[in-house]
Motif scaffolding. Structure first.
Motif, PDB file in Angstrom:
ATOM      1  N   ASP A  97       0.826  -1.204   0.000  1.00  0.00           N
ATOM      2  CA  ASP A  97       0.000   0.000   0.000  1.00  0.00           C
ATOM      3  C   ASP A  97       0.863   1.257   0.000  1.00  0.00           C
ATOM      4  O   ASP A  97       0.619   2.202   0.757  1.00  0.00           O
ATOM      5  CB  ASP A  97      -0.955   0.016   1.195  1.00  0.00           C
ATOM      6  CG  ASP A  97      -2.035   1.099   1.056  1.00  0.00           C
ATOM      7  OD1 ASP A  97      -2.423   1.401  -0.086  1.00  0.00           O
ATOM      8  OD2 ASP A  97      -2.472   1.650   2.092  1.00  0.00           O
ATOM      9  N   ALA A  98       1.887   1.264  -0.853  1.00  0.00           N
ATOM     10  CA  ALA A  98       2.727   2.444  -1.006  1.00  0.00           C
ATOM     11  C   ALA A  98       1.982   3.507  -1.801  1.00  0.00           C
ATOM     12  O   ALA A  98       0.940   3.237  -2.409  1.00  0.00           O
ATOM     13  CB  ALA A  98       4.030   2.080  -1.701  1.00  0.00           C
ATOM     14  N   ALA A  99       2.513   4.718  -1.794  1.00  0.00           N
ATOM     15  CA  ALA A  99       1.914   5.813  -2.557  1.00  0.00           C
ATOM     16  C   ALA A  99       2.995   6.813  -2.938  1.00  0.00           C
ATOM     17  O   ALA A  99       3.995   6.961  -2.233  1.00  0.00           O
ATOM     18  CB  ALA A  99       0.823   6.510  -1.744  1.00  0.00           C
ATOM     19  N   GLY A 100       2.792   7.483  -4.055  1.00  0.00           N
ATOM     20  CA  GLY A 100       3.719   8.511  -4.492  1.00  0.00           C
ATOM     21  C   GLY A 100       4.963   7.944  -5.135  1.00  0.00           C
ATOM     22  O   GLY A 100       5.087   7.906  -6.355  1.00  0.00           O
ATOM     23  N   LEU A 101       5.867   7.481  -4.318  1.00  0.00           N
ATOM     24  CA  LEU A 101       7.159   7.010  -4.826  1.00  0.00           C
ATOM     25  C   LEU A 101       7.678   5.821  -4.042  1.00  0.00           C
ATOM     26  O   LEU A 101       7.316   5.609  -2.882  1.00  0.00           O
ATOM     27  CB  LEU A 101       8.196   8.128  -4.755  1.00  0.00           C
ATOM     28  CG  LEU A 101       8.752   8.525  -3.370  1.00  0.00           C
ATOM     29  CD1 LEU A 101      10.042   9.321  -3.524  1.00  0.00           C
ATOM     30  CD2 LEU A 101       7.754   9.305  -2.532  1.00  0.00           C
ATOM     31  N   ALA A 102       8.528   5.062  -4.688  1.00  0.00           N
ATOM     32  CA  ALA A 102       9.258   3.975  -4.037  1.00  0.00           C
ATOM     33  C   ALA A 102      10.340   3.489  -4.995  1.00  0.00           C
ATOM     34  O   ALA A 102      10.208   3.606  -6.212  1.00  0.00           O
ATOM     35  CB  ALA A 102       8.335   2.818  -3.656  1.00  0.00           C
ATOM     36  N   ARG A 103      11.402   2.973  -4.429  1.00  0.00           N
ATOM     37  CA  ARG A 103      12.420   2.270  -5.209  1.00  0.00           C
ATOM     38  C   ARG A 103      12.420   0.830  -4.749  1.00  0.00           C
ATOM     39  O   ARG A 103      12.447   0.554  -3.547  1.00  0.00           O
ATOM     40  CB  ARG A 103      13.803   2.887  -4.970  1.00  0.00           C
ATOM     41  CG  ARG A 103      14.875   2.421  -5.965  1.00  0.00           C
ATOM     42  CD  ARG A 103      16.276   2.717  -5.484  1.00  0.00           C
ATOM     43  NE  ARG A 103      16.621   1.871  -4.344  1.00  0.00           N
ATOM     44  CZ  ARG A 103      17.027   2.336  -3.164  1.00  0.00           C
ATOM     45  NH1 ARG A 103      17.126   3.634  -2.940  1.00  0.00           N
ATOM     46  NH2 ARG A 103      17.296   1.496  -2.175  1.00  0.00           N
ATOM     47  N   VAL A 104      12.369  -0.101  -5.710  1.00  0.00           N
ATOM     48  CA  VAL A 104      12.305  -1.517  -5.372  1.00  0.00           C
ATOM     49  C   VAL A 104      13.591  -2.183  -5.860  1.00  0.00           C
ATOM     50  O   VAL A 104      13.990  -2.009  -7.012  1.00  0.00           O
ATOM     51  CB  VAL A 104      11.073  -2.195  -5.998  1.00  0.00           C
ATOM     52  CG1 VAL A 104      10.899  -3.599  -5.423  1.00  0.00           C
ATOM     53  CG2 VAL A 104       9.810  -1.363  -5.748  1.00  0.00           C
TER      54      VAL A 104
END
Length: 357
Positions: free
Chosen positions: A297-304
Motif C-alpha cells: 500500500d505504497a503511494a507517491g514514490l518507491a524504489r524496489v
C-alpha cells in the motif's frame, strides 16, 4: 493564481540526518527551478537530531549550508523554535503549509511515525501513508507481505534480541539453526534501519555471533538472509493507485556488499541505466516492482531492489524503499530521468500526487 505552499520537512532523529539534508537541498532547488518556481512557495522545516522542529531563518540556513545546526543547550527565545521536542508540534505553527514534502530517511522519518503525525495534521503529504511506510521500513513485515503476494525472495530467518542476549543457552542453538537453514555467506540486518546501517556479511560462526550481537544493539528484531551470487537491479515506481515503473538500473561495486560507505562515498559504486539485461528480465522486474508497491500500500514514490541470479534466470525481490535518497545523483531520480522525467518534473509530479491522494 497564488502559489502552493510546500513544507519541505528534513533532518530528523535517525543516523541518516545528513543524507536527509542533501536530499532536501536537491528538492528545494527543483522547487525553485523551471515552471515549479511559478507554482510553488518553499517553506523549509528542519528537525534537529534531538527532535526539535525549526522553521524560518534557521531552517533556511541549514538548507543553504548543508550542515546540521545545533542551538545552545540553554533556553532560547527564538520564534523559529517549536517549544518542546517532547510534544507534538502545534499544527497552528504550520497553518500556512498546504502540502508537506517529508524527506526524512530512516527511523522516525520513513517508518510511518511522521506520516501518522502529518495525517493527524490533516494536510496532504508526499509519499506513502502509515501502513506503507511502516511495512517498507520493517524488513520482516515486508518479507511476510511479499510472500503473501507471491513475490520470490531469498530464504530468511527472523531473530529477536532476547534470543541473542537474554539466555546464553539459546544462542548456540540459534546459530546452529541459522547455519543449517541458510548457510554461509549470509547477511545479518536490523529489521528497522535504512542505508545498510548495522548490516554485516558473515562467512563463519565467529562472524555470525559478532554480527548478531551488533545488529541487536540497533533493533530488538533482526533478520538473517541467505547470501546469493547475483546482480543487483533497481526499479523506481511513481504513482498512487495506478503506479508506473521506470526503466531498470543496475548497481555494481568493488566492496564486499552495498554498505553505508559504498552508498554515500563518491566513486565507490557505479550505476548503469538502463541495466544490460534482456527485455524479458527488465519487464519481469518492472512487473514485480509495481506488484510490491501495491502489496505494501505504497503511494507517491518507491524504489524496489532486486537480485538477478544469472545462473538460474531467477529474479528475487530484495526490498522496497518508500522514501529513497533524493539527491541529484541518487538512483531514484536518475531512473526517472532515463525514463524521460526530469528532476524538477519529478518533484512536481510527487507534489501533485500528494494533493490528488
Amino acid at each position: 493564481m497564488s502559489k502552493t505552499r510546500v513544507g519541505l520537512l528534513f533532518g530528523g532523529r535517525s543516523g541518516e540526518h545528513e543524507v536527509s539534508i542533501r536530499s532536501a537541498q536537491a528538492i528545494a532547488k527543483a522547487l525553485k527551478s523551471d515552471q515549479n518556481a511559478s507554482k510553488y512557495e518553499l517553506l523549509p522545516v528542519y528537525i534537529r537530531k534531538d527532535g526539535v522542529w525549526q522553521k524560518g531563518e534557521i531552517a533556511q540556513k541549514i538548507l543553504a549550508s548543508g550542515e546540521p545546526f545545533y542551538l545552545p543547550e540553554e533556553k532560547t527565545t527564538s520564534t523559529d523554535l517549536v517549544p518542546s521536542p517532547s510534544l507534538l508540534p502545534d499544527p497552528t505553527n504550520f497553518a500556512e503549509i498546504e502540502v508537506w514534502f517529508p524527506i526524512l530517511h530512516g527511523p522516525n522519518g520513513e517508518d510511518g511515525t511522521i506520516q501518522g503525525l502529518l495525517t493527524l495534521m490533516q494536510v496532504p503529504f508526499v509519499g506513502s501513508g502509515v501502513l506503507g511506510s511502516a511495512v517498507g521500513m520493517d524488513k520482516i513485515a515486508m518479507k511476510m507481505i511479499f510472500s503473501q503476494a507471491g513475490l520470490s525472495q531469498v530464504k530468511y530467518k527472523m531473530v529477536t534480541r532476547s534470543q541473542i542476549w537474554s539466555n546464553p543457552c539459546i544462542f548456540p542453538k540459534l546459530c546452529d539453526e541459522i547455519e543449517a537453514e541458510l548457510g554461509y555467506p549470509c547477511f545479518v540486518k536490523p529489521a528497522n534501519l535504512g542505508s545498510s546501517v548495522g548490516i554485516s556479511k558473515v562467512r563463519s560462526r565467529s562472524e555470525l555471533e559478532t554480527a548478531l550481537d551488533n545488529a541487536a544493539s540497533y533493533d530488538r528484531r533482526i533478520i538473517v538472509e541467505a547470501g546469493v551470487e547475483a546482480r543487483e537491479l533497481e526499479c523506481a515506481v511513481l504513482g498512487n493507485d495506478q503506479p508506473q515503473a521506470s526503466v531498470v538500473g543496475e548497481i555494481t561495486f568493488a566492496s564486499d556488499f552495498y554498505d553505508y560507505e559504498t552508498k554515500y562515498t563518491a566513486g565507490q559504486a557505479d550505476l548503469f541505466i538502463p541495466a544490460k539485461v534482456s527485455d524479458n528480465i527488465a519487464n519481469q522486474v518492472k512487473e514485480m516492482a509495481v506488484k510490491a508497491f501495491l502489496a505494501v500500500d505504497a503511494a507517491g514514490l518507491a524504489r524496489v531492489d532486486f537480485f538477478y541470479v544469472e545462473k538460474t534466470g531467477e529474479v528475487l525481490i530484495n526490498e522496497i524503499n518508500t522514501l529513497p535518497g533524493f539527491t541529484a545523483t541518487s538512483m531514484y531520480p536518475q531512473l526517472w530521468a532515463a525514463s524521460g522525467i526530469s528532476f524538477s518534473e519529478l518533484v512536481d509530479r510527487l507534489v501533485q500526487l500528494a494533493l490528488e491522494r
